[in-house]
Design a protein around this motif. Structure first.
Motif, short mmCIF file in Angstrom:
data_model
loop_
_atom_site.label_atom_id
_atom_site.label_comp_id
_atom_site.label_asym_id
_atom_site.label_seq_id
_atom_site.Cartn_x
_atom_site.Cartn_y
_atom_site.Cartn_z
N SER A 13 20.50 37.25 43.72
CA SER A 13 19.39 37.59 43.53
C SER A 13 18.28 38.25 44.58
O SER A 13 17.51 38.78 44.54
CB SER A 13 18.42 36.90 42.80
N PHE A 14 19.06 37.75 45.74
CA PHE A 14 18.38 38.09 47.13
C PHE A 14 18.72 39.44 47.81
O PHE A 14 19.77 39.69 47.83
CB PHE A 14 18.43 37.05 48.20
N THR A 15 17.88 40.28 48.16
CA THR A 15 18.17 41.56 48.90
C THR A 15 17.10 41.77 50.08
O THR A 15 16.04 41.51 50.16
CB THR A 15 17.62 42.86 48.00
N GLY A 35 14.10 31.32 53.87
CA GLY A 35 14.72 32.05 52.85
C GLY A 35 14.10 33.68 52.86
O GLY A 35 14.44 34.46 52.11
N SER A 36 13.61 34.05 53.86
CA SER A 36 13.10 35.51 54.18
C SER A 36 14.35 36.45 54.41
O SER A 36 13.97 37.53 54.55
CB SER A 36 11.94 35.48 55.03
N GLY A 37 15.39 36.01 54.99
CA GLY A 37 16.32 36.80 55.20
C GLY A 37 16.77 36.98 56.71
O GLY A 37 17.65 37.53 57.03
N LYS A 38 16.44 36.15 57.60
CA LYS A 38 16.61 35.96 59.28
C LYS A 38 18.23 35.82 59.40
O LYS A 38 18.71 36.71 60.10
CB LYS A 38 15.69 35.00 59.83
N THR A 39 18.79 34.80 58.91
CA THR A 39 20.21 34.38 58.98
C THR A 39 21.03 35.71 58.44
O THR A 39 22.09 36.18 59.11
CB THR A 39 20.46 33.05 58.66
N1 LIG Z 1 26.03 33.36 50.19
C1 LIG Z 1 24.96 33.30 49.54
N2 LIG Z 1 25.01 33.77 48.21
C2 LIG Z 1 23.91 33.88 47.45
N3 LIG Z 1 22.76 33.97 48.09
C3 LIG Z 1 22.59 33.66 49.31
C4 LIG Z 1 23.75 33.21 50.09
N4 LIG Z 1 23.27 33.02 51.54
C5 LIG Z 1 22.12 33.04 51.41
N5 LIG Z 1 21.55 33.55 50.29
C6 LIG Z 1 19.82 33.44 49.97
O1 LIG Z 1 19.41 34.64 50.62
C7 LIG Z 1 18.13 34.27 50.91
C8 LIG Z 1 18.07 34.48 52.53
O2 LIG Z 1 18.73 33.37 52.96
P1 LIG Z 1 18.75 33.67 54.63
O3 LIG Z 1 19.55 32.20 54.99
O4 LIG Z 1 18.96 34.57 55.18
O5 LIG Z 1 17.09 33.03 55.09
P2 LIG Z 1 16.57 32.52 56.41
O6 LIG Z 1 15.27 33.25 56.59
O7 LIG Z 1 17.50 32.56 57.52
O8 LIG Z 1 15.91 31.12 55.85
P3 LIG Z 1 15.86 29.51 56.87
O9 LIG Z 1 14.78 29.83 57.45
O10 LIG Z 1 15.65 28.58 55.71
O11 LIG Z 1 17.14 29.48 57.51
C9 LIG Z 1 17.87 32.95 50.50
O12 LIG Z 1 17.18 33.16 49.30
C10 LIG Z 1 19.20 32.30 50.37
O13 LIG Z 1 19.20 31.37 49.22
#
Ligand SMILES: Nc1ncnc2c1ncn2[C@@H]1O[C@H](COP(=O)(O)OP(=O)(O)OP(=O)(O)O)[C@@H](O)[C@H]1O
Length: 345
Positions: A13-15, A35-39
């Motif tokens: 559900s994340f974009t 969860g903002s999408g950095k990784t």
């Molecule tokens: N393989 C996946 N399948 C479905 N959703 C995913 C997957 N990987 C990550 N997500 C979702 O995508 C969103 C962004 O995740 P991401 O890891 O990019 O966030 P982040 O900003 O790096 O977070 P953090 O600071 O906690 O490391 C989150 O809601 C996460 O649950």
């Protein structure tokens, strides 16, 4: 060298949908809440997560459909991942070797990278004989030894204890100053962001909320997350010995041992404000002008300046009235030496 990511990634559900350019020779800090999408952004650049639409262009070459191994990328995660059976040198030489560089040249390059990261003397050690900080330096050396067009750092200093983190941050800053590619660094740490990054990019819920230099973001943060993150006072300084650092505010006495060019960091809630100079105080004391007051419930953020240097203090709202803190008023700020940290710059 420059990179342009203009794309969309869908994960459940994340974009993530952003358009970002990254210049060569610069460090961009990617920040944002969990969860903002950095990784996701880093994984998409590395080719580990596919784009749903859009493109990634690096140096006029379209990387969008390149497999991860065909991208000139170095990736360093929070935990160092090294080959346990190889020495530090062989771990670092592995990258150039797998790109066709001859064994002797790859070994020489590995030694140079280990030296640049301050661990040349550990070259023959295997990973199990290295501390976490030393192993992370090997992982950084390995990522840099291939001269990647894009260096991706995903919380690369997060697994280190504070003292080790400070020293690894220092050698990394020196090494990145000579790195020709573009560095994209995900971090939650304000000190990493403010000391290593030339530009900060804030993501929230998969969207870009702000981009700017640390100074621009500090002057006008556009989200609560950014405001809290850049709330840290960070002054460029020059250590003059015996724990003294010359800064725009004046001389600062710190409890840290530091040499040469450095950053002086002060938490806003470590700053006490006074109407007149606190008599005989052993603390650092400076006279400043109030430039702004921001009331946030029971506390207030007071923006001050002197000699073109800015300082933010966090005090109770009661103190705002008691001390007559309004724009244009004079105030004395004091901070204990033990509350002041210094980092190499
Ligand atoms: N393989 C996946 N399948 C479905 N959703 C995913 C997957 N990987 C990550 N997500 C979702 O995508 C969103 C962004 O995740 P991401 O890891 O990019 O966030 P982040 O900003 O790096 O977070 P953090 O600071 O906690 O490391 C989150 O809601 C996460 O649950």
């Amino acid at each position: 060298m420059s990179a342009l990511f203009d794309g969309r990634v869908e994960q459940g559900s994340f974009t993530l949908e952003v358009s970002l350019s990254f210049e060569s020779g610069t460090v961009t800090g990617i920040l944002g809440p969990n969860g903002s999408g950095k990784t996701t952004l880093l994984r998409a650049i590395a080719g580990l997560t596919p784009l749903s639409s859009g493109s990634l262009t690096v140096d006029d070459s379209d990387w969008t459909s390149f497999a991860p191994q065909d991208r000139s990328v170095g990736l360093v995660l929070a935990d160092p991942v090294l080959f346990p059976h190889l020495s530090a040198t062989d771990n670092v030489a592995f990258g150039p070797r797998s790109r066709g560089v001859a064994a002797s040249a790859a070994g020489q390059r590995a030694l140079e990278e280990l030296d640049a990261l301050g661990i040349g003397e550990l070259a023959s050690r295997k990973p199990k004989a290295l501390s976490t900080g030393q192993a992370q330096r090997v992982a950084l050396a390995r990522a840099l030894a291939t001269d990647p067009a894009v260096l991706l750092l995903d919380e690369s200093l997060a697994g280190l204890d504070p003292q080790t983190r400070t020293s690894v941050r220092g050698v990394l800053a020196s090494r990145l100053a000579h790195f020709d590619g573009t560095t994209i660094m995900v971090t939650h740490d304000p000190v990493d962001a403010l000391t290593l990054a030339d530009e900060l990019v804030f993501l929230e819920d998969g969207r870009l909320t702000q981009r700017g230099t640390p100074v621009q973001v500090s002057a006008a943060p556009r989200s609560a997350y950014a405001a809290t993150l850049v709330g840290l006072n960070l002054l460029p300084g020059h250590a003059t010995g015996d724990g003294l650092v010359a800064t725009g505010l004046g001389e600062v006495r710190t409890a840290s041992e530091v040499e040469g060019e450095c950053w002086v960091s002060i938490r806003p809630n470590a700053v006490s404000l006074w109407r007149s100079p606190p008599d005989g105080s052993p603390r650092n004391t400076w006279q400043l002008t109030v430039t702004g007051v921001e009331v946030l419930g029971q506390t207030a953020r007071i923006m001050l300046s002197a000699n073109d240097s800015r300082l933010v203090a966090e005090v109770t709202t009661l103190a705002v009235n008691e001390l007559g803190l309004v724009a244009g008023a004079q105030a004395w700020a004091s901070v204990k030496a033990t509350e002041i940290d210094c980092y190499p710059r």
